[in-house]
Design an enzyme around this catalytic site. Sequence first.
Site, PDB file in Angstrom:
ATOM      1  N   GLY A 102       1.205  -1.163  -0.066  1.00  0.00           N
ATOM      2  CA  GLY A 102      -0.096  -0.048  -0.001  1.00  0.00           C
ATOM      3  C   GLY A 102       1.001   1.958   0.041  1.00  0.00           C
ATOM      4  N   TYR A 123      -5.133   2.012  -2.496  1.00  0.00           N
ATOM      5  CA  TYR A 123      -5.722   2.721  -4.049  1.00  0.00           C
ATOM      6  C   TYR A 123      -6.878   2.747  -4.184  1.00  0.00           C
ATOM      7  CZ  TYR A 123      -6.330   1.259  -9.036  1.00  0.00           C
ATOM      8  OH  TYR A 123      -6.586   1.349 -10.116  1.00  0.00           O
ATOM      9  N   GLY A 125     -10.870  10.762  -0.865  1.00  0.00           N
ATOM     10  CA  GLY A 125     -10.876  12.209  -0.473  1.00  0.00           C
ATOM     11  C   GLY A 125      -9.512  13.366  -1.012  1.00  0.00           C
ATOM     12  N   GLU A 137     -13.337  17.641   5.104  1.00  0.00           N
ATOM     13  CA  GLU A 137     -14.471  17.415   5.480  1.00  0.00           C
ATOM     14  C   GLU A 137     -14.540  17.553   7.265  1.00  0.00           C
ATOM     15  OE1 GLU A 137     -12.637  12.496   3.594  1.00  0.00           O
ATOM     16  OE2 GLU A 137     -10.700  14.146   3.774  1.00  0.00           O
ATOM     17  N   HIS A 170     -17.245   4.197   8.320  1.00  0.00           N
ATOM     18  CA  HIS A 170     -17.622   5.640   7.659  1.00  0.00           C
ATOM     19  C   HIS A 170     -19.224   5.820   6.976  1.00  0.00           C
ATOM     20  CE1 HIS A 170     -17.042   8.251   3.863  1.00  0.00           C
ATOM     21  NE2 HIS A 170     -15.824   8.463   4.399  1.00  0.00           N
ATOM     22  N   ARG A 186     -16.698  12.123  11.635  1.00  0.00           N
ATOM     23  CA  ARG A 186     -17.552  11.052  11.256  1.00  0.00           C
ATOM     24  C   ARG A 186     -18.426   9.952  12.405  1.00  0.00           C
ATOM     25  NH1 ARG A 186     -13.161   8.242   7.418  1.00  0.00           N
ATOM     26  NH2 ARG A 186     -12.969  10.149   5.281  1.00  0.00           N
ATOM     27  N   HIS A 214     -14.726   1.018   8.017  1.00  0.00           N
ATOM     28  CA  HIS A 214     -13.571   2.116   6.536  1.00  0.00           C
ATOM     29  C   HIS A 214     -11.991   1.799   7.408  1.00  0.00           C
ATOM     30  CE1 HIS A 214     -12.644   5.137   4.413  1.00  0.00           C
ATOM     31  NE2 HIS A 214     -12.538   5.458   4.880  1.00  0.00           N
ATOM     32  N   ARG A 250      -9.874   8.486  14.075  1.00  0.00           N
ATOM     33  CA  ARG A 250      -9.474   9.059  13.273  1.00  0.00           C
ATOM     34  C   ARG A 250      -9.920  10.370  11.946  1.00  0.00           C
ATOM     35  NH1 ARG A 250      -8.900   8.740   7.244  1.00  0.00           N
ATOM     36  NH2 ARG A 250     -10.407   7.139   7.746  1.00  0.00           N
TER      37      ARG A 250
END
Length: 516
Positions: free
Chosen positions: A13, A43, A47, A112, A228, A274, A335, A370
């Site tokens: 990643g 990937y 956002g 956000e 999420h 969130r 998420h 987060r």
Amino acid sequence: MINKFDVLIIGTGAAGLMSALQLSSELSVALIAKDKLLEGSSYYAQGGVSAVLDIGDDFAAHIKDTLEIGWGLGDEKAITFMVENAPAAIQSLEEIGVIFTQEKDHYHLTTEGGHSNRRVAHVADKTGKSIQTNLLKSVKEKANIKLFENFIAVDLLCKNQQCYGAYILNKTSNEVENFSAGQTIIATGGASKSYLYTSNPDTSTGDGIAMAHRVGCDIVNMEFTQFHPTCLYHPQAKSFLISETLRGEGAKLILSNGDAFMHKYDARLELAPRDVVARAIDSEMKENGFDCVYLDISHKDKDWILAHFPTISNKCAEFGIDISKQPIPVVPAAHYTCGGIQTDINAHSDLGNLYAIGEAAHTGVHGANRMASNSLLECIVFAKACAQHINSQTKVQSHPRFNNWDASRVIRSKEQVMVAHLWDEIRRIMWNFIGIVRSNKRLYAAQIRISQIQNEVDEYYQLYLISSDLIELRNLITIAKITIQSAISRTESRGLHYNKDYPQTSAIIKNTIIKP
Ligand code: FAD
Ligand code: SIN
């Protein structure tokens, strides 16, 4: 078979690839991925990457926002390190070819939940794809790095509190190989696949966290799973995220009758953090018996929507939803794993020669929740710090010998159905009993059943040849066990952990640490 390298990186990643790129060319590096090299959460990131890039913004504000969202559990030192290195992280990405969306002669910064300023640099709504393809291209140009696709790590090789690589299953030959390494970096991503509904790809089974737990590393704050608020709700849409940046650009959350509801929950409305938005949606769905709520951006001009959100527009169009005209059906889904392997500012774990970076790590930057777009940032900043630390160390010259993998006492399973069944059962238990809203009754019920499943998995593992599914099942059950144990030990509600039997937030602020 023994492969010997200076550094073994498990995971390709953003964290794994960036660390490989930053390692000295003098070091031989093995970079392994259990699936295709580009497959992983990075990937699919939409956002963007948060960084102070606007003249009206400053580091102090980014640090304050991150601390506030983390409900007192964020580590200020780690957050300051991340925030102050964010502009350099953006520059490193630009140097390898990432072109962030511009407006006139500067970045188009979006926002956000929780950000007090526009500070999310992005590549339209395909930021992760651009980062990953450019990182991989650069990594492939380095002669000291060898890539191994479809190789899945099984266990770490450790002696005397030091790590020397890992046992790795070559999924093509079905042989387990010894990867001997002076330094090992876990970059295996998060564990959201332990939940039935998730925004994550199949790779997020928490393998690195489970492996580190087995060899004695502290695992911290696993009760903080981030849900999420907005994943596409459609029977054929598997794990498709509707980015929070839609809300950053004014999209409204509504019920099927068109009524807005966020004003009932938080003055910040759609841009509340969130945890608040996910709980609000969960509450509306449960109280009214709805299958989903809706996200509406149709007030924006169609061309503007297509320019800023091409991936989301096209995916929704595949399911017959024109987002410039219709609201999008959405539901929350698991998420992000805020907890993970305890690391220091150099990404070093409790064990000698073992590092952890990216979503698998607990650097302390997220605390109990987060802030959006701080994750890719954490991946890049701590991957660079990790590589710099390894570059500054003397090479580990002698690697102890470990026995080859012994498969002489196991047989091929004719009971594969058990693996599939237990996978499904664990993910349902996690979704239903350790979800957005928790209670003691459900947590203890989950603990009992997960402990039974643990015995069944252990027995199966002793009897049969390993496979990729079995390796992941063994890790998922460990993740479930640690998550439940962490949730039970937190007798308060804080951030992403809401237990209706302990609705108050305690004055005592402490991390949950799980030891083996
Ligand atoms: P990943 O990118 O998940 O990579 C994990 C790697 O480890 C993969 O290569 C996998 O094959 C490998 N691996 C795993 N287990 C093994 C094993 N046993 N053996 C060998 N290899 C293994 N964050 C943001 O900051 N901004 C965003 O806009 C954003 N959008 C997101 C959108 C989506 C849909 C998702 C799912 C997440 C998003 N996030 C975002 C979160 C962020 O993308 C992830 O936290 C981050 O990319 C994790 O990177 P990573 O390198 O740690 O792990
Ligand atoms: C999103 O685009 O909503 C995801 C951002 C993140 O998880 O940081």
